[in-house]
Design a protein around this motif. Structure first.
Motif, PDB file in Angstrom:
ATOM      1  N   ALA A   1     -24.167  60.869  59.851  1.00 46.53           N
ATOM      2  CA  ALA A   1     -24.017  59.825  58.827  1.00 46.53           C
ATOM      3  C   ALA A   1     -23.351  60.385  57.575  1.00 46.53           C
ATOM      4  O   ALA A   1     -22.468  59.738  56.985  1.00 46.53           O
ATOM      5  CB  ALA A   1     -25.373  59.225  58.478  1.00 46.53           C
ATOM      6  N   GLU A   2     -23.733  61.586  57.175  1.00 50.95           N
ATOM      7  CA  GLU A   2     -23.161  62.210  55.980  1.00 50.95           C
ATOM      8  C   GLU A   2     -21.679  62.521  56.173  1.00 50.95           C
ATOM      9  O   GLU A   2     -20.881  62.392  55.255  1.00 50.95           O
ATOM     10  CB  GLU A   2     -23.942  63.473  55.620  1.00 50.95           C
ATOM     11  CG  GLU A   2     -25.353  63.221  55.131  1.00 50.95           C
ATOM     12  CD  GLU A   2     -26.380  63.010  56.248  1.00 50.95           C
ATOM     13  OE1 GLU A   2     -25.989  62.980  57.451  1.00 50.95           O
ATOM     14  OE2 GLU A   2     -27.560  62.866  55.917  1.00 50.95           O
ATOM     15  N   LEU A   3     -21.316  62.931  57.385  1.00 54.03           N
ATOM     16  CA  LEU A   3     -19.907  63.183  57.693  1.00 54.03           C
ATOM     17  C   LEU A   3     -19.115  61.871  57.689  1.00 54.03           C
ATOM     18  O   LEU A   3     -18.022  61.802  57.132  1.00 54.03           O
ATOM     19  CB  LEU A   3     -19.764  63.888  59.039  1.00 54.03           C
ATOM     20  CG  LEU A   3     -20.238  65.343  59.077  1.00 54.03           C
ATOM     21  CD1 LEU A   3     -20.332  65.826  60.518  1.00 54.03           C
ATOM     22  CD2 LEU A   3     -19.317  66.241  58.267  1.00 54.03           C
ATOM     23  N   ALA A   4     -19.694  60.834  58.288  1.00 58.02           N
ATOM     24  CA  ALA A   4     -19.020  59.539  58.349  1.00 58.02           C
ATOM     25  C   ALA A   4     -18.807  58.948  56.960  1.00 58.02           C
ATOM     26  O   ALA A   4     -17.767  58.339  56.691  1.00 58.02           O
ATOM     27  CB  ALA A   4     -19.826  58.568  59.220  1.00 58.02           C
ATOM     28  N   ARG A   5     -19.764  59.130  56.064  1.00 57.50           N
ATOM     29  CA  ARG A   5     -19.645  58.616  54.686  1.00 57.50           C
ATOM     30  C   ARG A   5     -18.734  59.477  53.820  1.00 57.50           C
ATOM     31  O   ARG A   5     -18.337  59.077  52.737  1.00 57.50           O
ATOM     32  CB  ARG A   5     -21.016  58.563  54.013  1.00 57.50           C
ATOM     33  CG  ARG A   5     -21.895  57.423  54.422  1.00 57.50           C
ATOM     34  CD  ARG A   5     -23.082  57.269  53.474  1.00 57.50           C
ATOM     35  NE  ARG A   5     -23.824  58.503  53.264  1.00 57.50           N
ATOM     36  CZ  ARG A   5     -24.904  58.869  53.954  1.00 57.50           C
ATOM     37  NH1 ARG A   5     -25.361  58.114  54.917  1.00 57.50           N
ATOM     38  NH2 ARG A   5     -25.514  60.008  53.678  1.00 57.50           N
ATOM     39  N   GLY A   6     -18.448  60.683  54.272  1.00 56.92           N
ATOM     40  CA  GLY A   6     -17.647  61.592  53.468  1.00 56.92           C
ATOM     41  C   GLY A   6     -18.462  62.425  52.502  1.00 56.92           C
ATOM     42  O   GLY A   6     -17.907  63.114  51.649  1.00 56.92           O
ATOM     43  N   ASP A   7     -19.787  62.375  52.618  1.00 56.16           N
ATOM     44  CA  ASP A   7     -20.645  63.210  51.776  1.00 56.16           C
ATOM     45  C   ASP A   7     -20.480  64.683  52.128  1.00 56.16           C
ATOM     46  O   ASP A   7     -20.645  65.549  51.274  1.00 56.16           O
ATOM     47  CB  ASP A   7     -22.121  62.834  51.943  1.00 56.16           C
ATOM     48  CG  ASP A   7     -22.433  61.438  51.461  1.00 56.16           C
ATOM     49  OD1 ASP A   7     -21.672  60.901  50.630  1.00 56.16           O
ATOM     50  OD2 ASP A   7     -23.446  60.866  51.919  1.00 56.16           O
ATOM     51  N   LEU A   8     -20.192  64.946  53.387  1.00 59.23           N
ATOM     52  CA  LEU A   8     -19.944  66.298  53.880  1.00 59.23           C
ATOM     53  C   LEU A   8     -18.633  66.293  54.651  1.00 59.23           C
ATOM     54  O   LEU A   8     -18.232  65.260  55.192  1.00 59.23           O
ATOM     55  CB  LEU A   8     -21.077  66.771  54.801  1.00 59.23           C
ATOM     56  CG  LEU A   8     -22.442  66.978  54.175  1.00 59.23           C
ATOM     57  CD1 LEU A   8     -23.485  67.245  55.253  1.00 59.23           C
ATOM     58  CD2 LEU A   8     -22.415  68.124  53.169  1.00 59.23           C
ATOM     59  N   ILE A   9     -17.995  67.436  54.723  1.00 58.41           N
ATOM     60  CA  ILE A   9     -16.790  67.600  55.533  1.00 58.41           C
ATOM     61  C   ILE A   9     -16.952  68.874  56.363  1.00 58.41           C
ATOM     62  O   ILE A   9     -17.810  69.702  56.079  1.00 58.41           O
ATOM     63  CB  ILE A   9     -15.506  67.691  54.685  1.00 58.41           C
ATOM     64  CG1 ILE A   9     -15.567  68.905  53.744  1.00 58.41           C
ATOM     65  CG2 ILE A   9     -15.283  66.404  53.910  1.00 58.41           C
ATOM     66  CD1 ILE A   9     -14.238  69.226  53.090  1.00 58.41           C
ATOM     67  N   THR A  10     -16.107  69.011  57.368  1.00 59.08           N
ATOM     68  CA  THR A  10     -16.073  70.240  58.162  1.00 59.08           C
ATOM     69  C   THR A  10     -14.743  70.927  57.884  1.00 59.08           C
ATOM     70  O   THR A  10     -13.741  70.651  58.551  1.00 59.08           O
ATOM     71  CB  THR A  10     -16.244  69.941  59.670  1.00 59.08           C
ATOM     72  OG1 THR A  10     -15.265  68.989  60.058  1.00 59.08           O
ATOM     73  CG2 THR A  10     -17.623  69.401  59.978  1.00 59.08           C
ATOM     74  N   PRO A  11     -14.703  71.819  56.880  1.00 58.01           N
ATOM     75  CA  PRO A  11     -13.427  72.420  56.485  1.00 58.01           C
ATOM     76  C   PRO A  11     -12.868  73.423  57.487  1.00 58.01           C
ATOM     77  O   PRO A  11     -11.670  73.701  57.469  1.00 58.01           O
ATOM     78  CB  PRO A  11     -13.759  73.108  55.163  1.00 58.01           C
ATOM     79  CG  PRO A  11     -15.205  73.396  55.237  1.00 58.01           C
ATOM     80  CD  PRO A  11     -15.806  72.276  56.044  1.00 58.01           C
ATOM     81  N   TYR A  12     -13.702  73.981  58.342  1.00 56.51           N
ATOM     82  CA  TYR A  12     -13.245  74.932  59.346  1.00 56.51           C
ATOM     83  C   TYR A  12     -13.611  74.375  60.713  1.00 56.51           C
ATOM     84  O   TYR A  12     -14.777  74.107  60.987  1.00 56.51           O
ATOM     85  CB  TYR A  12     -13.905  76.301  59.156  1.00 56.51           C
ATOM     86  CG  TYR A  12     -13.596  76.915  57.814  1.00 56.51           C
ATOM     87  CD1 TYR A  12     -12.367  77.543  57.591  1.00 56.51           C
ATOM     88  CD2 TYR A  12     -14.501  76.856  56.769  1.00 56.51           C
ATOM     89  CE1 TYR A  12     -12.069  78.097  56.353  1.00 56.51           C
ATOM     90  CE2 TYR A  12     -14.207  77.411  55.530  1.00 56.51           C
ATOM     91  CZ  TYR A  12     -12.989  78.026  55.328  1.00 56.51           C
ATOM     92  OH  TYR A  12     -12.699  78.559  54.111  1.00 56.51           O
ATOM     93  N   PRO A  13     -12.637  74.203  61.599  1.00 60.90           N
ATOM     94  CA  PRO A  13     -12.898  73.577  62.895  1.00 60.90           C
ATOM     95  C   PRO A  13     -13.498  74.530  63.935  1.00 60.90           C
ATOM     96  O   PRO A  13     -13.151  74.485  65.095  1.00 60.90           O
ATOM     97  CB  PRO A  13     -11.503  73.102  63.315  1.00 60.90           C
ATOM     98  CG  PRO A  13     -10.597  74.136  62.724  1.00 60.90           C
ATOM     99  CD  PRO A  13     -11.229  74.522  61.410  1.00 60.90           C
TER     100      PRO A  13
END
Length: 119
Positions: free
Chosen positions: A64-76
């Motif tokens: 949910a936090e990723l979908a809202r943009g509260d968190l990102i994954t800067p390294y894949p």
């Protein structure tokens, strides 16, 4: 990867080996800037949302936090550490409809988090 020499890494005390494993997996050599430890993963994730540093996350717990943009994954880069979870309940517990529905739901969530090669 040089970011980690200046960065604060946020570590769940319940998962003490994750950062060393991840940094090794990405080939990072050197010292991280600073570490902050938290009692559990939920507190670690909240600290990342608040901007205190980088955290490693179990993706299903932060969808949910990723979908809202509260968190990102800067390294894949993901860490495959072969940790498994098992659904447990008392041996004598009746397997009523509510328990069966929960079991079906939790298993579907677990399978959804697997990579195609793990399914």
């Amino acid at each position: 990867m040089q970011d980690f020499q200046r960065a604060t890494i946020l570590n769940s005390l319940a998962r003490p080996d994750d950062w060393n494993s991840w940094l090794e997996a990405v080939g990072f050599e050197g010292q991280v800037g600073r570490e902050m430890g938290f009692e559990n993963s939920a507190l670690t994730y909240q600290a990342a949302i608040e901007g205190l540093g980088f955290a490693l996350a179990q993706l299903p717990l932060v969808e949910a936090e990723l979908a809202r943009g509260d968190l990102i994954t800067p390294y894949p880069v993901t860490l495959d550490n072969h940790i498994t979870f098992h659904l447990i309940f008392p041996a004598g517990a009746p397997r009523n409809a509510m328990l069966k529905n929960f079991e079906t739901w939790i298993i579907s969530k677990a399978v959804a988090g697997l990579s195609p090669s793990e399914k």
